[in-house]
Design a protein around this motif. Structure first.
Motif, PDB file in Angstrom:
ATOM      1  N   ILE A   4       0.831  -1.201   0.000  1.00 16.45           N
ATOM      2  CA  ILE A   4       0.000   0.000   0.000  1.00 16.45           C
ATOM      3  C   ILE A   4       0.866   1.251   0.000  1.00 16.45           C
ATOM      4  CG2 ILE A   4      -1.744   1.298   1.289  1.00 16.45           C
ATOM      5  CD1 ILE A   4      -2.560  -1.422   2.541  1.00 16.45           C
ATOM      6  N   LEU A   5       0.475   2.237  -0.811  1.00 17.70           N
ATOM      7  CA  LEU A   5       1.122   3.548  -0.806  1.00 17.70           C
ATOM      8  C   LEU A   5       0.081   4.596  -0.441  1.00 17.70           C
ATOM      9  CD1 LEU A   5       3.590   5.393  -1.435  1.00 17.70           C
ATOM     10  CD2 LEU A   5       2.680   5.594  -3.763  1.00 17.70           C
ATOM     11  N   ILE A   6       0.407   5.454   0.513  1.00 20.21           N
ATOM     12  CA  ILE A   6      -0.427   6.608   0.840  1.00 20.21           C
ATOM     13  C   ILE A   6       0.304   7.851   0.353  1.00 20.21           C
ATOM     14  CG2 ILE A   6      -1.439   8.000   2.683  1.00 20.21           C
ATOM     15  CD1 ILE A   6      -1.820   5.420   4.276  1.00 20.21           C
ATOM     16  N   ILE A   7      -0.321   8.569  -0.559  1.00 24.67           N
ATOM     17  CA  ILE A   7       0.261   9.794  -1.101  1.00 24.67           C
ATOM     18  C   ILE A   7      -0.259  10.958  -0.272  1.00 24.67           C
ATOM     19  CG2 ILE A   7       0.488  11.267  -3.124  1.00 24.67           C
ATOM     20  CD1 ILE A   7       0.232   8.792  -4.855  1.00 24.67           C
ATOM     21  N   GLU A   8       0.651  11.598   0.461  1.00 24.51           N
ATOM     22  CA  GLU A   8       0.300  12.530   1.521  1.00 24.51           C
ATOM     23  C   GLU A   8       0.050  13.961   1.041  1.00 24.51           C
ATOM     24  OE1 GLU A   8      -0.453  12.828   4.532  1.00 24.51           O
ATOM     25  OE2 GLU A   8      -0.055  10.918   5.523  1.00 24.51           O
ATOM     26  N   ARG A  81       6.320  -2.043  -6.451  1.00 27.75           N
ATOM     27  CA  ARG A  81       5.209  -2.922  -6.836  1.00 27.75           C
ATOM     28  C   ARG A  81       3.994  -2.778  -5.913  1.00 27.75           C
ATOM     29  NH1 ARG A  81       6.694  -6.361 -10.789  1.00 27.75           N
ATOM     30  NH2 ARG A  81       8.935  -6.656 -11.182  1.00 27.75           N
ATOM     31  N   PHE A  82       3.533  -1.546  -5.755  1.00 30.33           N
ATOM     32  CA  PHE A  82       2.372  -1.297  -4.909  1.00 30.33           C
ATOM     33  C   PHE A  82       1.096  -1.817  -5.566  1.00 30.33           C
ATOM     34  CE2 PHE A  82       5.239   2.184  -3.454  1.00 30.33           C
ATOM     35  CZ  PHE A  82       5.311   1.804  -2.118  1.00 30.33           C
ATOM     36  N   ASP A  83       0.195  -2.332  -4.740  1.00 30.22           N
ATOM     37  CA  ASP A  83      -1.099  -2.824  -5.229  1.00 30.22           C
ATOM     38  C   ASP A  83      -2.167  -1.737  -5.213  1.00 30.22           C
ATOM     39  OD1 ASP A  83      -0.344  -5.697  -5.404  1.00 30.22           O
ATOM     40  OD2 ASP A  83      -0.080  -5.450  -3.235  1.00 30.22           O
ATOM     41  N   SER A 101       2.971   4.697 -12.228  1.00 35.21           N
ATOM     42  CA  SER A 101       3.816   3.809 -11.408  1.00 35.21           C
ATOM     43  C   SER A 101       3.297   2.384 -11.403  1.00 35.21           C
ATOM     44  CB  SER A 101       3.903   4.353  -9.979  1.00 35.21           C
ATOM     45  OG  SER A 101       4.489   5.641  -9.948  1.00 35.21           O
ATOM     46  N   GLY A 102       2.235   2.141 -12.173  1.00 30.45           N
ATOM     47  CA  GLY A 102       1.708   0.793 -12.297  1.00 30.45           C
ATOM     48  C   GLY A 102       0.891   0.335 -11.100  1.00 30.45           C
ATOM     49  N   ILE A 103       0.363   1.274 -10.335  1.00 31.45           N
ATOM     50  CA  ILE A 103      -0.453   0.923  -9.163  1.00 31.45           C
ATOM     51  C   ILE A 103      -1.885   0.689  -9.643  1.00 31.45           C
ATOM     52  CG2 ILE A 103      -1.201   1.614  -6.859  1.00 31.45           C
ATOM     53  CD1 ILE A 103       1.270   3.447  -6.746  1.00 31.45           C
ATOM     54  N   GLY A 104      -2.347  -0.533  -9.534  1.00 28.09           N
ATOM     55  CA  GLY A 104      -3.613  -0.915 -10.152  1.00 28.09           C
ATOM     56  C   GLY A 104      -4.831  -0.265  -9.540  1.00 28.09           C
ATOM     57  N   LEU A 116     -10.696  10.082 -14.867  1.00 25.61           N
ATOM     58  CA  LEU A 116     -10.274   8.892 -15.602  1.00 25.61           C
ATOM     59  C   LEU A 116      -8.998   8.269 -15.042  1.00 25.61           C
ATOM     60  CD1 LEU A 116     -11.005  10.073 -19.274  1.00 25.61           C
ATOM     61  CD2 LEU A 116     -12.440   8.681 -17.759  1.00 25.61           C
ATOM     62  N   ILE A 117      -8.386   8.930 -14.054  1.00 27.84           N
ATOM     63  CA  ILE A 117      -7.135   8.423 -13.490  1.00 27.84           C
ATOM     64  C   ILE A 117      -7.396   7.568 -12.252  1.00 27.84           C
ATOM     65  CG2 ILE A 117      -4.962   9.104 -12.393  1.00 27.84           C
ATOM     66  CD1 ILE A 117      -4.891  11.521 -14.199  1.00 27.84           C
ATOM     67  N   LEU A 118      -8.372   7.996 -11.457  1.00 27.66           N
ATOM     68  CA  LEU A 118      -8.689   7.245 -10.237  1.00 27.66           C
ATOM     69  C   LEU A 118      -9.518   6.015 -10.586  1.00 27.66           C
ATOM     70  CD1 LEU A 118      -9.681  10.201  -7.868  1.00 27.66           C
ATOM     71  CD2 LEU A 118      -7.508   8.972  -7.917  1.00 27.66           C
ATOM     72  N   SER A 119      -9.134   4.866 -10.062  1.00 24.88           N
ATOM     73  CA  SER A 119      -9.945   3.662 -10.275  1.00 24.88           C
ATOM     74  C   SER A 119     -11.103   3.603  -9.281  1.00 24.88           C
ATOM     75  CB  SER A 119      -9.067   2.419 -10.122  1.00 24.88           C
ATOM     76  OG  SER A 119      -8.489   2.357  -8.834  1.00 24.88           O
ATOM     77  N   LYS A 120     -10.970   4.287  -8.153  1.00 27.31           N
ATOM     78  CA  LYS A 120     -12.029   4.353  -7.148  1.00 27.31           C
ATOM     79  C   LYS A 120     -12.154   5.799  -6.684  1.00 27.31           C
ATOM     80  CE  LYS A 120     -14.975   3.002  -3.944  1.00 27.31           C
ATOM     81  NZ  LYS A 120     -16.363   2.607  -4.275  1.00 27.31           N
TER      82      LYS A 120
END
Length: 340
Positions: A4-8, A81-83, A101-104, A116-120
């Motif tokens: 997990i990555l949290i972008i602050e 390799r963040f999920d 960065s390939g974060i799904g 269109l960038i955010l998946s959720k």
């Protein structure tokens, strides 16, 4: 193991406000690897946090400046390799970096540019709420437990030792009662007048025999000296002598902290200090102290719309209306709890 990555966000106070969100994420994904991406000035806010496995500095003025720098950061993040990424900052660029960065899975508040960038994408709350709740709303939208709303800050034994040595060198003993004054602020309208702080320092010293310490960054030294020059009972000045960690250690030793609305005020709440927060143009409902701490807000703004972000305001009426007697009344109540 979920990675997990949290972008602050960017400011000290806002990053502290995000720590309950970090706890909620780690509590939900119990065996996860959790990293945070944060600006260099706030790295210390999150190091030693037991819920954070790695702190990654996002240095937009240095290593990650410009397109080449962003490519370098993307390459660094790809290696992790963040999920999933939780994007607390509303920046388009940060969301795009998560995508490249390939974060799904990319979760954050909806904006038209990021649609269109955010998946959720999470709908922005209609009702205004405190920043702690604003961040936690993302977690609750993902089904997480958000019951713990206390923000936190951690420092090390070396930071504690540094502050103990600093105070000892200044003649402060273990029996002395320390009151910390933080007169600075990132913009002038949020600052209580210098002469009021000076009168308060004399009143605290006379009434309680307190050893008063003025805190701040190196840029606050002239302000601290100006206040000290107006006092009869000279305070200690620690401006420019502490890192964020060491400031936290100092605040934790105080019987009381009195501060304008600022990052150090929230730092004091985070380390469990008793706090009197002085508010004027900003809204304590949105950015005031929060959680289960022992704090009180003094606010006497009249005939002004709050929050107000008029940086050109020279009247400063909303802060000038707060009197030394107002603060001393609260100080007597709070210091009484400590047996001072």
């Amino acid at each position: 193991m979920k990675r997990i990555l949290i972008i602050e966000v960017n400011w000290l106070g806002d990053v502290l406000f995000s720590t309950p969100f970090i706890k909620a994420v780690k509590g939900h994904y119990k065996d996860s690897y959790l990293a945070v991406l944060v600006v260099p000035g706030c790295v210390e806010v999150l190091t030693l946090n037991p819920h954070v496995d790695k702190v990654i500095a996002f240095d937009e003025d240095g290593a990650h400046k410009g397109i080449i720098g962003k490519i370098r950061l993307i390459a660094e993040l790809r290696k992790e390799r963040f999920d999933i990424a939780f994007i607390l900052h509303r920046s388009f660029t940060r969301a795009l970096i998560a995508l490249l960065s390939g974060i799904g899975s990319r979760v954050g508040y909806f904006t038209r540019k990021r649609a269109l960038i955010l998946s959720k994408p999470i709908e922005v709350p209609v009702k205004e709420m405190h920043k702690v709740e604003y961040f936690l709303n993302i977690a609750s939208s993902m089904g997480m437990d958000t019951g713990d709303k206390n923000y936190e800050f951690h420092f090390g034994g070396d930071d504690k030792f540094y502050i103990e040595s600093f105070l000892f060198d200044k003649g402060v003993t273990a029996d002395d009662k320390i009151v910390v004054i933080n007169p600075g602020g990132n913009w002038n309208p949020k600052r209580w007048p210098e002469e009021s702080f000076a009168q308060l320092i004399d009143a605290l010293t006379d009434a309680f025999g307190a050893k008063v310490v003025i805190t701040g960054a190196a840029k606050d030294i002239p302000l601290a000296e100006e206040i000290s020059n107006m006092t009869h009972k000279k305070p200690l000045i620690s401006c420019g002598k502490t890192t964020i960690k060491r400031l936290g250690a100092l605040l934790s030793k105080a019987k009381l902290v009195i501060s304008n609305d600022s990052g150090p005020m929230h730092l004091a709440v985070a380390v469990g200090a008793k706090v009197i927060a002085l508010f004027g143009p900003t809204s304590p409902e949105l950015t005031g102290p929060y959680g289960d701490g022992d704090y009180v807000v003094i606010r006497k703004a009249k005939d002004c719309d709050v929050p107000c972000y008029d940086l050109s305001c020279t009247d400063n009426k909303c802060m000038r209306l707060i009197t030394v007697d107002d603060v001393m009344k609260e100080a007597r109540g709070m210091l009484g709890k400590t047996g001072l």
